[in-house]
Design a protein around this motif. Structure first.
Motif, PDB file in Angstrom:
ATOM      1  N   PHE A 143       0.844  -1.195   0.000  1.00 46.51           N
ATOM      2  CA  PHE A 143       0.000   0.000   0.000  1.00 46.51           C
ATOM      3  C   PHE A 143       0.881   1.247   0.000  1.00 46.51           C
ATOM      4  O   PHE A 143       1.667   1.469   0.921  1.00 46.51           O
ATOM      5  CB  PHE A 143      -0.904  -0.032   1.235  1.00 46.51           C
ATOM      6  N   LEU A 296       0.083   6.679   5.610  1.00 41.60           N
ATOM      7  CA  LEU A 296      -0.716   5.654   4.934  1.00 41.60           C
ATOM      8  C   LEU A 296       0.119   4.894   3.901  1.00 41.60           C
ATOM      9  O   LEU A 296      -0.034   5.059   2.695  1.00 41.60           O
ATOM     10  CB  LEU A 296      -1.940   6.283   4.271  1.00 41.60           C
ATOM     11  N   ARG A 297       1.015   4.085   4.384  1.00 41.14           N
ATOM     12  CA  ARG A 297       1.741   3.162   3.525  1.00 41.14           C
ATOM     13  C   ARG A 297       2.225   2.000   4.362  1.00 41.14           C
ATOM     14  O   ARG A 297       2.361   2.109   5.583  1.00 41.14           O
ATOM     15  CB  ARG A 297       2.908   3.857   2.822  1.00 41.14           C
ATOM     16  N   PHE A 300       0.848  -5.304   4.345  1.00 40.84           N
ATOM     17  CA  PHE A 300      -0.196  -5.919   5.169  1.00 40.84           C
ATOM     18  C   PHE A 300      -0.433  -7.349   4.678  1.00 40.84           C
ATOM     19  O   PHE A 300      -0.713  -7.562   3.489  1.00 40.84           O
ATOM     20  CB  PHE A 300      -1.492  -5.110   5.083  1.00 40.84           C
ATOM     21  N   TYR A 333      -9.618  -1.803  11.303  1.00 48.42           N
ATOM     22  CA  TYR A 333      -8.599  -1.464  10.319  1.00 48.42           C
ATOM     23  C   TYR A 333      -7.417  -2.422  10.438  1.00 48.42           C
ATOM     24  O   TYR A 333      -7.075  -2.898  11.530  1.00 48.42           O
ATOM     25  CB  TYR A 333      -8.101  -0.031  10.519  1.00 48.42           C
ATOM     26  N   ASN A 347      -3.749   0.878   8.448  1.00 48.19           N
ATOM     27  CA  ASN A 347      -4.412   1.217   7.183  1.00 48.19           C
ATOM     28  C   ASN A 347      -5.766   1.839   7.514  1.00 48.19           C
ATOM     29  O   ASN A 347      -6.786   1.162   7.561  1.00 48.19           O
ATOM     30  CB  ASN A 347      -4.579  -0.031   6.321  1.00 48.19           C
ATOM     31  N   ASN A 350      -8.810   0.768   5.471  1.00 43.84           N
ATOM     32  CA  ASN A 350      -8.667  -0.543   4.822  1.00 43.84           C
ATOM     33  C   ASN A 350      -8.613  -0.436   3.297  1.00 43.84           C
ATOM     34  O   ASN A 350      -9.156  -1.285   2.580  1.00 43.84           O
ATOM     35  CB  ASN A 350      -9.792  -1.495   5.250  1.00 43.84           C
ATOM     36  N   TYR A 351      -7.958   0.614   2.811  1.00 40.52           N
ATOM     37  CA  TYR A 351      -7.804   0.783   1.367  1.00 40.52           C
ATOM     38  C   TYR A 351      -6.945  -0.349   0.799  1.00 40.52           C
ATOM     39  O   TYR A 351      -5.928  -0.730   1.375  1.00 40.52           O
ATOM     40  CB  TYR A 351      -7.169   2.135   1.068  1.00 40.52           C
TER      41      TYR A 351
END
Length: 466
Positions: A143, A296-297, A300, A333, A347, A350-351
């Motif tokens: 991500f 946000l990276r 996962f 999340y 995340n 949950n993108y």
């Protein structure tokens, strides 16, 4: 990715209603049956004739009448009037006129259906939360969304994977020069590696972020790829060759999601680089850019989530129910690791997680499904598979880019009640119609939180009126 930064209004149904009644581009409880997404079955049963395709103008039929000579001026006037009545005959319609009549008939049908919903619109409906449980499965999610607003060239995220994987990148060119964003695969092992790309999509970069988010989701859910990438030791290739052809102008966003399988360990690098540079040469000296405050990276494990229920839903017995997705209360999340510095990351939203919704149903009749945004503007897509029928993609919402902007904010006690299991479906609730499906066959939805949209969302199930 949670913020929708620019709105675009698109309303196409107003022309169908010829000014008599206007339908909102977003679905709501007060027009839930009007905006159902079209299917071949709908077209077949609508009673409408096919669109005319013959564009040649038909000849006008001339009609002549012989009248007796009148004896007075009044008789002459009456005779001329009668001749005009008799000579005005129906003229065969051109394709354009036929299309107009079809639109008028569709408008009449829509107005009738709206009138039939008046009684339903007058009431609010209590909903209870349906008990669901989830399981994380699948491969590895890479991500890349930090820094989201990129001001300099560099490596946006980087990690190595083996087996099934998904990469999601979402970045804005905030520099003052044209840039490119690419996903580079590198075989840093001893043997040859084969990467098989199985699914994915992106959209052209744009300053309309909601449009980019929706177009990317539709491309992903509509795709089925069978591409092979061969990597010799120390060999580098792009995940998609066209990535080096797409230029982001300043202020434009790019967003892509791709699923692939790697036979051996491969390094995945998401990079932003000058539009006139070679991506492989650039990567030789590029540095990893620091995260922004959203962080946000990350990597996962378990890129898919299966949501199901131990209890089968019976619309006749259970009434209207809902369950939330991506709220971090009932649907938590994902937690992972930023491979560039070893830190733990969350995340938020949950993108990139692909949900598979498998809620069993029972009883006679059918179940109606809706998606309802709770956090604000929303623009995305889902897929649905019913029984043995092929999966098909549904836009959420259908007929316009986004919705969720007309839902009034919840009062704190209302939000608390919804989180604790009770909610009210009112005429102001905005809904994307996901269709009606018979209970005697399995219905499975695929959902993934779309970039540029707000979360969470509710999935609503209710007895069908059909």
């Amino acid at each position: 990715m949670i913020k929708g930064k620019k709105y675009m209004v698109a309303g196409m149904l107003a022309c169908l209603l010829s000014g008599s009644a206007m339908l909102p581009g977003n679905a709501s409880a007060q027009d839930r049956s009007v905006v159902a997404q079209p299917s071949f079955d709908t077209v077949k049963t609508s009673g409408q004739p096919p669109m005319a395709t013959d564009m040649a103008a038909p000849a006008t039929v001339a009609v002549t009448q012989k009248a007796a000579a009148p004896s007075t001026v009044q008789a002459e006037k009456k005779s001329r009037k009668d001749r005009r009545k008799k000579s005005v005959q129906p003229v065969p319609k051109t394709g354009e006129e036929t299309a107009l009549n079809i639109q008028q008939r569709v408008a009449a049908i829509l107005r009738k259906r709206m009138a039939e919903e008046d009684k339903w619109r007058a009431r609010s409906h209590m909903m209870r939360m349906w008990p669901v449980e989830s399981e994380d499965t699948g491969g590895t999610l890479i991500f890349s969304d930090s820094p989201e607003s990129v001001t300099e060239d560099g490596i946006l995220y980087q990690d190595s994977v083996t087996g099934d994987a998904r990469v999601l990148y979402y970045h804005l060119n905030s520099s003052d020069a044209p840039k490119k964003v690419a996903v580079v695969l590198e075989n840093d092992g001893e043997g040859s590696a084969i990467v098989r790309v199985t699914r994915g999509g992106t959209s052209m970069p744009s300053g309309d972020y909601l449009d980019v988010g929706k177009n990317t989701q539709e491309a992903y859910f509509n795709s089925s790829l069978h591409e092979l990438i061969y990597l010799r030791p120390d060999n580098k290739k792009l995940l998609q060759s066209q990535m080096d052809e797409i230029v982001l102008q300043p202020g434009q966003l790019v967003y892509g999601v791709y699923d692939f399988t790697a036979s051996r360990k491969v390094k995945v690098s998401v990079i932003m680089y000058p539009a006139d540079k070679d991506p492989f040469d650039f990567l030789k000296t590029a540095r990893v850019l620091p995260k922004d405050e959203q962080r946000l990276r990350g990597t996962f494990h378990g890129m898919d989530r299966i949501v199901t229920s131990r209890t089968a839903y019976d619309p006749a017995q259970d009434g209207i129910v809902y369950f939330p997705l991506a709220d971090d209360i009932h649907d938590r999340y994902r937690v992972g690791i930023d491979a560039t510095d070893g830190s733990q990351v969350v995340n938020y939203g949950n993108y990139g997680v692909l949900y598979r919704l498998e809620i069993p149903t029972r009883g006679n009749g059918s179940t109606q499904y809706f998606l309802s945004p709770l956090g604000g503007v929303y623009a995305g897509a889902v897929t649905v598979q019913h029984g043995m029928s092929p999966a098909r993609m549904l836009s959420t919402p259908y007929g316009r880019t986004f919705f969720g902007d007309s839902t009034p904010p919840e009062a704190p006690n209302t939000e608390q009640a919804r989180n604790e299991g009770l909610a009210i479906l009112t005429k102001y609730t905005e809904l994307a119609d996901l269709g009606t499906y018979a209970n005697n066959r399995e219905t499975v939805f695929e959902f993934s939180p779309p970039g540029a949209s707000n979360l969470p969302v509710n999935i609503i199930m209710m007895p069908s009126d059909n």
